[in-house]
Every structure is written in C-alpha cells, then in structure tokens.
Design an enzyme around this catalytic site. Structure first.
Site, PDB file in Angstrom:
ATOM      1  N   CYS A   1       0.670  -1.339  -0.008  1.00  0.00           N
ATOM      2  CA  CYS A   1      -0.113   0.017  -0.117  1.00  0.00           C
ATOM      3  C   CYS A   1       0.825   1.432  -0.039  1.00  0.00           C
ATOM      4  O   CYS A   1       0.754   1.940  -0.902  1.00  0.00           O
ATOM      5  CB  CYS A   1      -0.756   0.009   0.996  1.00  0.00           C
ATOM      6  SG  CYS A   1      -2.055  -1.281   1.070  1.00  0.00           S
TER       7      CYS A   1
HETATM    8  C1  UDX Z   1      -1.017  -0.103   5.618  1.00  0.00           C
HETATM    9  C2  UDX Z   1      -2.055   0.887   6.379  1.00  0.00           C
HETATM   10  O1  UDX Z   1      -1.752   0.802   7.732  1.00  0.00           O
HETATM   11  C3  UDX Z   1      -3.685   0.518   6.138  1.00  0.00           C
HETATM   12  O2  UDX Z   1      -4.473   1.408   6.813  1.00  0.00           O
HETATM   13  C4  UDX Z   1      -3.777   0.550   4.594  1.00  0.00           C
HETATM   14  O3  UDX Z   1      -5.230   0.133   4.411  1.00  0.00           O
HETATM   15  C5  UDX Z   1      -2.594  -0.330   3.992  1.00  0.00           C
HETATM   16  O4  UDX Z   1      -1.455   0.075   4.302  1.00  0.00           O
HETATM   17  P1  UDX Z   1       0.110  -2.436   5.757  1.00  0.00           P
HETATM   18  O5  UDX Z   1       0.876  -2.227   4.571  1.00  0.00           O
HETATM   19  O6  UDX Z   1      -0.790  -3.602   5.874  1.00  0.00           O
HETATM   20  O7  UDX Z   1      -1.194  -1.181   6.023  1.00  0.00           O
HETATM   21  O8  UDX Z   1       1.005  -2.316   7.115  1.00  0.00           O
HETATM   22  P2  UDX Z   1       1.573  -1.236   8.088  1.00  0.00           P
HETATM   23  O9  UDX Z   1       1.205  -1.853   9.540  1.00  0.00           O
HETATM   24  O10 UDX Z   1       0.651   0.148   8.183  1.00  0.00           O
HETATM   25  O11 UDX Z   1       2.757  -1.116   7.853  1.00  0.00           O
HETATM   26  C6  UDX Z   1       3.201  -0.406   6.559  1.00  0.00           C
HETATM   27  C7  UDX Z   1       4.775  -0.368   6.560  1.00  0.00           C
HETATM   28  O12 UDX Z   1       5.305   0.504   7.345  1.00  0.00           O
HETATM   29  C8  UDX Z   1       5.468  -1.845   6.919  1.00  0.00           C
HETATM   30  O13 UDX Z   1       6.686  -2.237   6.126  1.00  0.00           O
HETATM   31  C9  UDX Z   1       6.182  -1.274   8.437  1.00  0.00           C
HETATM   32  O14 UDX Z   1       7.089  -2.181   8.857  1.00  0.00           O
HETATM   33  C10 UDX Z   1       6.236   0.208   8.053  1.00  0.00           C
HETATM   34  N1  UDX Z   1       6.498   1.029   9.250  1.00  0.00           N
HETATM   35  C11 UDX Z   1       5.566   1.365  10.234  1.00  0.00           C
HETATM   36  C12 UDX Z   1       7.573   1.721   9.401  1.00  0.00           C
HETATM   37  O15 UDX Z   1       8.617   1.548   8.730  1.00  0.00           O
HETATM   38  N2  UDX Z   1       7.894   2.513  10.315  1.00  0.00           N
HETATM   39  C13 UDX Z   1       6.969   2.861  11.106  1.00  0.00           C
HETATM   40  O16 UDX Z   1       7.123   3.666  12.198  1.00  0.00           O
HETATM   41  C14 UDX Z   1       5.476   2.207  11.080  1.00  0.00           C
END
Ligand code: UDX
Length: 447
Positions: free
Chosen positions: A278
C-alpha cells in the site's frame, strides 16, 4: 443482502468472507478456477490470521461461495463489489482489470433490465469511479446509464490484521453517486457500529490516499529526524517522539486532565523504512496524478526518497563499525515487509539484503513464512544467500545479526550465545539492556 464480489485476492476474499459472517449472502468471483475450488474447499489461497476459520464457517453455513461464472454472480446479487488488483507500472496505476470488470458488468446489463449498484473497493485514484468506471459500464451496456449506480468503499485493511480491521474499523467511508447506491451501502454496513463517512466517490477515493500519505509522511519524517538523532548521539528518537505526541493537538487533554496514549506511539518506530503493497504504491500513484495535473508534489517526493534511502542505514552503521563488511557473516532475520504476513512486496529486507550482498558479506537469511516468496518475487540475486529454517543455530556463525522484521520468535535472541557479536535491531524489537555483552545498534539512537 445478496452481494457479489469480483476478485478473490487479499481484499476481495477478506471482504467477502467478513460480509458473509455478518449475515449477507455472498458470492466471490474469480477467473482462476484453481483459486475458486480451493476457496470452496475452505482453503484460503492467501495467508491471513483468522481467515481459515472464518472461511470454513461461512462456507459451512452456506452464506458464502466462490464461482468463476460472472453471470451467475450478477444474476444473484443486488450490488456488486469490485475488488480486483490495481498494480502499479512505472509509478502509475494499471486499471486494466478494473476496466475489464466494469465492461463485463456493462455487457451483463445490456442483456437484462436489472438495476445494479456497482461499488469499487479496489484502491483507485480520485475520479476513477465516476469517470473511468462509469464510462466503461455505460459503453458496454449500450448506454443503459439509468440501470446502474456507482459507489466507492475504500478498504483500510492492514495485512495480518485484515479480519479484525474489517470487523472493527476505525471508520467506514461510503462514497456514492446516486441515492439508491447510498442506501445500498447503508444496508451493507448496517451491522457495523462504526463512524460512517458519507461522501461522493471521488472524496472517498481521496480519503484512502490521503490516509496512507499522512501515515507514510510520518514514517519518513520520523526516520529522517531519527537518523540525525543517532548521528548526534545521546538522543533516543522514541523519547523525542513521546514528547512530541503530548502536544494537545495530537493528543487532547480531557476535562479531568487525563489522556489516552496515542496509538501512533506504538505504530511509529524508527526503522529501515516502510514497505508492503500500500504505502509505496499509493504514494507513487497519487504523486503521478499530481504531476499529470501540473503540480510539483514535492512532499510526496520527499516521503519516497527518504524511504528509498532508509535501508542504507543498516549497512552504513555496520560498515562504520566493522571498517569493512567484506567477508563478514551476517544473519538477516526477517524477510516479510512486516510480521504476520508472508508478503515481501517492497520489503525493506530486499534493499538491506541487496546492500549486504553488494558489500560482499556472507549472507544467511531467515523468515518463518516469507522465504519462498522472497526467493520467487523479491528480484534479489538469492543464489548467493543461504536460507535457513534454523536461525538459532546460525547465530553461532554470525558476526552480526540484523533483525529486519518484528517477528515475535526473534525475541529469543538474547537467550542465545550473542556475547561479542553485533546485534542490529533495525525494528527495535528488543532493547540495549537485553544485550549487555554484545554491540547493539538500532535506528534513531546511538548507544
Ligand atoms: C497500511 C495501512 O496501515 C492501512 O491502513 C492501509 O489500508 C494499507 O496500508 P499495511 O501496509 O498492511 O497497512 O501495514 P502497516 O502496519 O501500516 O505497515 C506498513 C509498512 O510501514 C511496514 O513495512 C512497516 O514495517 C512500516 N513501518 C510502520 C515503518 O517502517 N515505520 C513505522 O514507524 C511504522
């Protein structure tokens, strides 16, 4: 209510199964016969917590089934939800499958007098539903524009939490272009007691992108400042962040002086950057739409370029420590873009492993469930990586251990023989206190 869902990918299947579990009668349609029969045999083709149990229960109670016959599904339903994939090619959304589904619905309408509400669930750029989808259905139906309504209902599902996100959403966004479809959407989501935002379809589309852009922006902003904190030393960026989030504009103070701990504090952790299906794709796609409309989109450029560079932090910090990384034994723990999923799309571990290979390290890698996808889909030259299922044994041979995904099982690391070794906890799964006799690194603090 009788509903059909086109597409049994991640979003389509989770949505279909959850809608059925709330009492609707649902048919999911997919062209892939193998997927259809696997779903009907109660085997979900994707890995998602809670899905196997829920699928079994809705198939057994006959609230849900899959088919490859679109006409059968359209004959059955009052509303059809489109949840097909919208891949990105060169940063632009590829609407081939969406337009194809819209045309097929149009062709069906051409042969009947039935009214159908067509609801787009796939993530699409603002104006897609009320321009592109409308036009495709109208053309294929031979101009029967009064026989269909348009809706847009974006998903906010996090992989690994998709079932609970669907059942307990923060809010439900319901975009519609006609009264009938507005009513249909209200009825579909009647069982949900959540805030509902009724808007037009292009606003619904924009809410989805804006939500992901704001979250990605916070990650990149936090990571950029965290890198500086680590460089200066004596600052832990998590302390900084705790201080920032107590600003009452982030975290209101109630009349009795109390507050709720903001959830963003548990979400945001300085690290090697975001991945997944996403954030990278959505920020790129809306940036491209801005460019197409003659706008510079500089903040979105910044979000992406900080994120592209962020995995380098791991190799830079390790190289500064070792002098040279060439010939060092590195154990990389975690290949999925986040825990509880086997998805490796845009995973930070892809860039981290490419960098470690470029620095001529001897690389051993582990993931509880994503190794196969990593070998097949990551694009990394995996022939020079040794993949292991027994990471605990490999610890003994490693000069440095890098935790790149927050899998719970890696919490066992401090109990192993890590004395004298380097531990790079890129996701802050553990703390420096857990490694009194190791050299401990993380992102956003220097200890
Ligand atoms: C995300 C959104 O949270 C969700 O609302 C939307 O519908 C789809 O995209 P998702 O991609 O499944 O969901 O996972 P998420 O838990 O949000 O993490 C996304 C990425 O960001 C991961 O790679 C995570 O490791 C990374 N992340 C998250 C960071 O690198 N740093 C952070 O501080 C938080």
């Amino acid at each position: 209510m009788k509903l059909s869902v086109i597409g049994t990918g991640y979003v389509g299947l989770v949505s279909g199964v959850c809608l059925a579990s709330k009492g609707h009668d649902v048919i999911c349609v997919d062209v892939n016969e193998e997927k259809v029969s696997s779903i009907n045999n109660r085997n979900p083709p994707i890995h998602e917590e809670g899905l196997p149990e829920l699928l079994r229960s809705v198939v057994d109670t006959r609230k849900f089934r899959a088919t490859s016959n679109l006409t059968e599904a359209l004959d059955f339903c009052e509303a059809v939800i489109i949840a097909v994939g919208t891949p990105t090619t060169d940063g632009k959304l590829d609407l081939t499958y969406l337009v194809q589904a819209a045309r097929q619905i149009g062709a069906y309408l051409n042969s009947t007098n039935k009214f159908l509400s067509v609801i787009v669930k796939s993530t699409v750029l603002p104006t897609t539903t009320d321009v592109v989808v409308r036009q495709a259905i109208a053309e294929a139906s031979g101009g029967k524009t009064s026989q269909f309504g348009l809706g847009m209902n974006p998903e906010f599902l996090r992989e690994g939490n998709a079932i609970s996100d669907f059942n307990f959403p923060d809010r439900i966004v319901l975009g519609f272009e006609d009264f009938k479809t507005g009513e249909v959407l209200s009825r579909i989501y009647e069982p949900w007691n959540a805030d509902k935002v009724f808007v037009n379809t292009r606003t619904a589309e924009m809410i989805k992108y804006a939500n992901n852009c704001f979250l990605a922006l916070q990650i990149s902003a936090a990571n950029e400042l965290a890198n500086l904190a680590a460089k200066l030393g004596g600052i832990d960026f998590m302390d900084v962040f705790r201080g920032v989030t107590l600003d009452k504009r982030w975290n209101p103070i109630r009349n009795d002086g109390s507050r709720t701990e903001p959830e963003i504090l548990t979400y945001l952790v300085p690290g090697p950057g975001f991945g997944g299906s996403c954030f990278p794709k959505d920020v790129q796609a809306i940036r491209a739409q801005g460019h197409d409309n003659g706008l510079p989109m500089e903040i979105l450029d910044g979000i992406l370029s900080v994120n592209e560079r962020q995995p380098e932090q791991v190799t830079k910090i390790l190289e500064a420590h070792f002098g040279t990384l060439s010939g060092k034994n590195i154990l990389l723990l975690g290949l999925a873009f986040k825990p509880q999923t086997d998805d490796v799309r845009e995973s930070a571990s892809i860039r981290i492993s490419e960098e470690l290979l470029a620095y001529k390290t001897i690389l051993v890698a582990h993931d509880p469930i994503a190794t196969e996808n990593f070998i097949k889909l990551s694009g990394v030259q995996t022939s020079t990586i040794k993949f292991t299922q027994d990471w605990k044994t490999e610890v003994a041979n490693a000069d440095a251990i890098v935790i790149a995904t927050r899998w719970e099982e890696y919490k066992a690391l401090p109990g192993l023989k890590v004395a004298g070794k380097v531990v790079f906890d890129a996701r802050r799964l553990l703390s420096p206190k857990d490694f009194p006799s190791s050299t401990y690194f993380s992102i956003g603090r220097r200890v």
